[in-house]
Motif scaffolding. Structure first.
Motif, PDB file in Angstrom:
ATOM      1  N   ARG A   9       0.819  -1.213   0.000  1.00 38.43           N
ATOM      2  CA  ARG A   9       0.000   0.000   0.000  1.00 38.43           C
ATOM      3  C   ARG A   9       0.850   1.260   0.000  1.00 38.43           C
ATOM      4  N   ARG A  10       1.987   1.219   0.678  1.00 40.24           N
ATOM      5  CA  ARG A  10       2.838   2.401   0.772  1.00 40.24           C
ATOM      6  C   ARG A  10       4.079   2.310  -0.116  1.00 40.24           C
ATOM      7  N   ARG A  11       4.000   1.524  -1.197  1.00 36.28           N
ATOM      8  CA  ARG A  11       5.132   1.447  -2.124  1.00 36.28           C
ATOM      9  C   ARG A  11       5.342   2.803  -2.792  1.00 36.28           C
ATOM     10  N   PRO A  12       6.580   3.282  -2.893  1.00 37.62           N
ATOM     11  CA  PRO A  12       6.825   4.598  -3.510  1.00 37.62           C
ATOM     12  C   PRO A  12       6.352   4.638  -4.966  1.00 37.62           C
ATOM     13  N   GLN A  13       5.717   5.749  -5.333  1.00 36.29           N
ATOM     14  CA  GLN A  13       5.218   5.954  -6.695  1.00 36.29           C
ATOM     15  C   GLN A  13       5.942   7.093  -7.407  1.00 36.29           C
ATOM     16  N   LEU A  18      11.059   8.013  -2.318  1.00 37.99           N
ATOM     17  CA  LEU A  18      12.149   7.109  -1.943  1.00 37.99           C
ATOM     18  C   LEU A  18      12.837   7.651  -0.691  1.00 37.99           C
ATOM     19  N   VAL A  19      12.672   6.968   0.419  1.00 39.46           N
ATOM     20  CA  VAL A  19      13.220   7.415   1.703  1.00 39.46           C
ATOM     21  C   VAL A  19      14.628   6.850   1.883  1.00 39.46           C
ATOM     22  N   SER A  53      11.219  -0.754  -6.687  1.00 39.06           N
ATOM     23  CA  SER A  53      10.340   0.419  -6.765  1.00 39.06           C
ATOM     24  C   SER A  53      10.974   1.519  -7.598  1.00 39.06           C
ATOM     25  N   SER A  54      12.273   1.735  -7.445  1.00 37.27           N
ATOM     26  CA  SER A  54      12.962   2.747  -8.247  1.00 37.27           C
ATOM     27  C   SER A  54      12.944   2.378  -9.726  1.00 37.27           C
ATOM     28  N   ALA A  55      13.069   1.096 -10.034  1.00 36.43           N
ATOM     29  CA  ALA A  55      13.020   0.666 -11.438  1.00 36.43           C
ATOM     30  C   ALA A  55      11.645   0.939 -12.041  1.00 36.43           C
ATOM     31  N   ARG A  56      10.594   0.691 -11.270  1.00 41.31           N
ATOM     32  CA  ARG A  56       9.238   0.971 -11.777  1.00 41.31           C
ATOM     33  C   ARG A  56       9.010   2.476 -11.958  1.00 41.31           C
ATOM     34  N   ILE A  57       9.499   3.268 -10.984  1.00 43.70           N
ATOM     35  CA  ILE A  57       9.344   4.728 -11.115  1.00 43.70           C
ATOM     36  C   ILE A  57      10.096   5.228 -12.339  1.00 43.70           C
ATOM     37  N   MET A  58      11.281   4.662 -12.584  1.00 40.96           N
ATOM     38  CA  MET A  58      12.053   5.046 -13.762  1.00 40.96           C
ATOM     39  C   MET A  58      11.300   4.687 -15.045  1.00 40.96           C
ATOM     40  N   ALA A  59      10.675   3.517 -15.058  1.00 45.40           N
ATOM     41  CA  ALA A  59       9.913   3.114 -16.243  1.00 45.40           C
ATOM     42  C   ALA A  59       8.718   4.033 -16.467  1.00 45.40           C
ATOM     43  N   PHE A 175      22.140   1.336  -3.156  1.00 49.08           N
ATOM     44  CA  PHE A 175      21.087   1.722  -2.225  1.00 49.08           C
ATOM     45  C   PHE A 175      21.546   1.412  -0.800  1.00 49.08           C
ATOM     46  N   HIS A 176      21.154   2.269   0.141  1.00 51.11           N
ATOM     47  CA  HIS A 176      21.619   2.157   1.524  1.00 51.11           C
ATOM     48  C   HIS A 176      20.463   1.814   2.461  1.00 51.11           C
TER      49      HIS A 176
END
Length: 607
Positions: A9-13, A18-19, A53-59, A175-176
């Motif tokens: 539900r709280r996946r970054p969009q 991105l925290v 999540s970053s890969a999806r946001i990039m797409a 990623f850290h």
């Protein structure tokens, strides 16, 4: 609506969601704004930190109808299809289940066709390190020169398993882990969204247990929320999950630090009867001792300690010093490894806490060293003069810490020739001889003779600013002692003369100085023997057969050092000291106590 877990539900969009990955988000946004979009990206880092999540946001940013843009709208067909995983032009491939070269060959056949309805055809391969070597090799040419509309995004948690040939063709982003404080804020926002009250201490514990992973934090939060009845408290978490609170840890470790074994084992049994598992208790105890160690070192940061520094027992901090705390922590770390192969983990835990109770009386290596030095000082310096051998007496006279008025011989020997040349023709200065019965002549003339130098004439004695203590001037006629000394130390048979003994000691010390940097073992073999000069021969008398054997092993190195020190060829011979029958004397009470305490043997004196 069906229930949706917090992590989904709280996946970054968006990039801003991105925290803890600000560097990655800013770099990707700048590359999109400037049009410098690479053909392959490699995202690496721990689990649950936002790689997929970053890969999806990039797409979405690249295929959005308003894009390429750094702020995808999320409402267009392309954005909604990518979010659902239903886009024909954005394929997510699980590298763990598609490891063969045939799966990669399918990708190679697809890239020749342009995207169906989007701007780019994007392949997101998760856990890419699971691909086989053949699959990696099949991807090389495609990754290096893909069509202009194809972009590869790889994600992995084990970067070291990715071949260097793949890494060199991708832009890498690391990623850290997310800090505990930021995870705590995210959990607070998640609790507010679903209307659950949560204590700060409970949220802090969840964030700490997630070890920096956002997905782990959300998963543990869902588990805790399921049994908390709308209110999450640390007491509920402790009771339901079988944790040991800070109060219980303070209580049992206070008894350990005070040395009360009986009460410690009784409280340990009470804790385990409440349902705490042995593995969990060992983990909590190790975390507690680590926090105590950090507080002892001056660290008060709550994110490192896990609790406020004021909540930890002052008694434990006072009773255990830094060395004992470190020993206690290493004990629990070893215990956690050993219980997997133990006959009974409970026995191992009882034994560990029994040892902790005796930790206050245990001596560290530095304390043992200090005790040995104090014992040596008492035995050697505090014993009567009759109980000290002549060699030890000469050594005491040479030590600056005992008689600082005596200059170092290395300085005297280095300036012997210069002093003789400066004082030729100087008026003779007579000194009153000392009344000490064991006075010894100066070692400078004899040592100069060994080096091949000429002895100084009688009319030009060596000039010194201060007379050496307990040293008689060398005269042509030997002086007869008017009375024998009150106490004479036992002398070994065939002992060398006083003059040769002093000169031999000097030569021995200079030889050891020459050897100790390059031939340490040879220098150590010389340190326990007596030197005797007989013409052009040095006779080294060892105290036992073993020391003589060591001298023979390093004889070649010793002869080379003697030649360098004296300036001429010198023969070297080793011998074993004959046993001397010594008279027994009364041992002082303090020496007896020290001997019995350390189970030692007195090596000096007439015993």
């Amino acid at each position: 609506m069906a229930y949706e877990v917090t992590a989904t539900r709280r996946r970054p969009q968006k990039f801003d969601d991105l925290v803890g990955q600000e560097f990655v988000a800013n770099t990707l946004k700048n590359s999109i704004q400037s049009g410098r979009i690479a053909h392959a990206y490699l995202f690496s880092g721990p689990r649950g930190c936002g790689k997929t999540s970053s890969a999806r946001i990039m797409a979405k940013a690249l295929n959005c109808e308003k894009g390429p843009t750094t702020e995808p709208c999320g409402v267009c067909d392309a954005c909604r299809e990518i979010a659902r995983g239903a886009s024909l032009d954005v394929r997510e491939i699980d590298g763990a289940s598609n490891t063969s070269v045939n799966d990669v060959r399918e990708i190679k056949d697809e890239v020749v066709f342009p995207p169906n309805s989007s701007r780019y055809k994007i392949y997101i391969i998760d856990e890419v390190h699971m691909l086989s070597t053949s699959a990696f090799n099949a991807l090389l040419k495609t990754i290096e020169e893909p069509p202009e509309y194809v972009i590869f995004i790889f994600a992995t948690t084990e970067l070291q398993k990715v071949p260097a040939t793949i890494k060199s063709r991708c832009q890498q982003f690391n990623f850290h882990l997310v800090p505990i404080e930021r995870l705590k804020n995210l959990l607070g926002e998640a609790a507010s969204e679903i209307g659950i009250k949560a204590d700060d201490e409970a949220l802090y514990w969840i964030a700490k247990e997630s070890t920096g992973s956002v997905r782990d934090a959300y998963t543990l939060f869902d588990q805790v929320a399921a049994f908390s009845d709308g209110e999450i408290t640390y007491e509920k978490i402790r009771d339901k999950l079988g944790l040991v609170g800070i109060e219980q840890l303070n209580s049992i470790f206070e008894k350990c630090s005070s040395g009360d074994t009986e009460k410690t084992l009784e409280e340990l049994d009470l804790i385990l009867q409440n349902g705490i598992t042995i593995e969990q208790f060992i983990t909590n105890s190790a975390q507690y001792i680590r926090s105590i160690m950090l507080i002892k070192a001056g660290v008060t940061k709550e994110s490192l300690l896990g609790q406020s520094a004021e909540r930890y027992s002052k008694s434990v901090l006072e009773n255990w010093d830094k060395v004992r705390i470190e020993r206690a922590l290493s004990l629990f770390l070893a215990l956690y490894r050993d219980i997997r192969y133990s006959l009974s983990p409970r026995y191992e835990l009882d034994l560990a806490f029994s040892r902790l109770c005796n930790l206050r009386d245990a001596a560290s290596s530095s304390e043992i060293k200090m005790a040995i030095e104090a014992t040596r000082k008492l035995l050697v310096e505090g014993a009567p003069s009759s109980a000290i051998s002549p060699m030890q007496e000469r050594q005491r006279q040479r030590e600056p810490s005992i008689n600082p008025s005596i200059p170092q011989f290395s300085m005297l020997s280095a300036n012997t020739s210069e002093n003789r040349s400066e004082n030729v023709g100087a008026p003779e200065k007579k000194e009153e001889p000392q009344s000490a019965p064991h006075s010894e002549p100066s070692a400078i003339p004899m040592f100069s003779a060994l080096k091949g130098s000429e002895t100084p004439k009688e009319s030009a004695p060596t000039k010194t600013e201060e007379p050496l203590p307990k040293v008689e001037p060398i005269k042509e006629e030997p002086k007869q002692e008017s009375a024998a000394p009150q106490s004479v130390a036992p002398v070994a048979p065939a002992a060398p003369s006083t003059e040769n003994a002093i000169d031999a000691e000097t030569l021995k010390r200079e030889t050891i100085e020459e050897l100790k940097y390059n031939e340490v073992l040879a220098a150590g073999a010389l340190s326990e023997v007596d030197f005797e000069i007989s013409g052009n021969k040095i006779i080294a008398t060892a105290p036992n057969q073993y020391q003589q054997m060591q001298l023979e092993v390093y004889k070649k190195q010793i002869i080379a050092a003697l030649k360098k020190v004296s300036g001429k060829e010198i023969e070297f011979e080793s011998a074993v000291q004959k046993e001397i029958v010594r008279e027994k004397v009364d041992i002082p009470k303090s020496v007896q106590i020290l001997r019995d305490e350390f189970r030692g043997t007195i090596v000096g004196g007439k015993i």
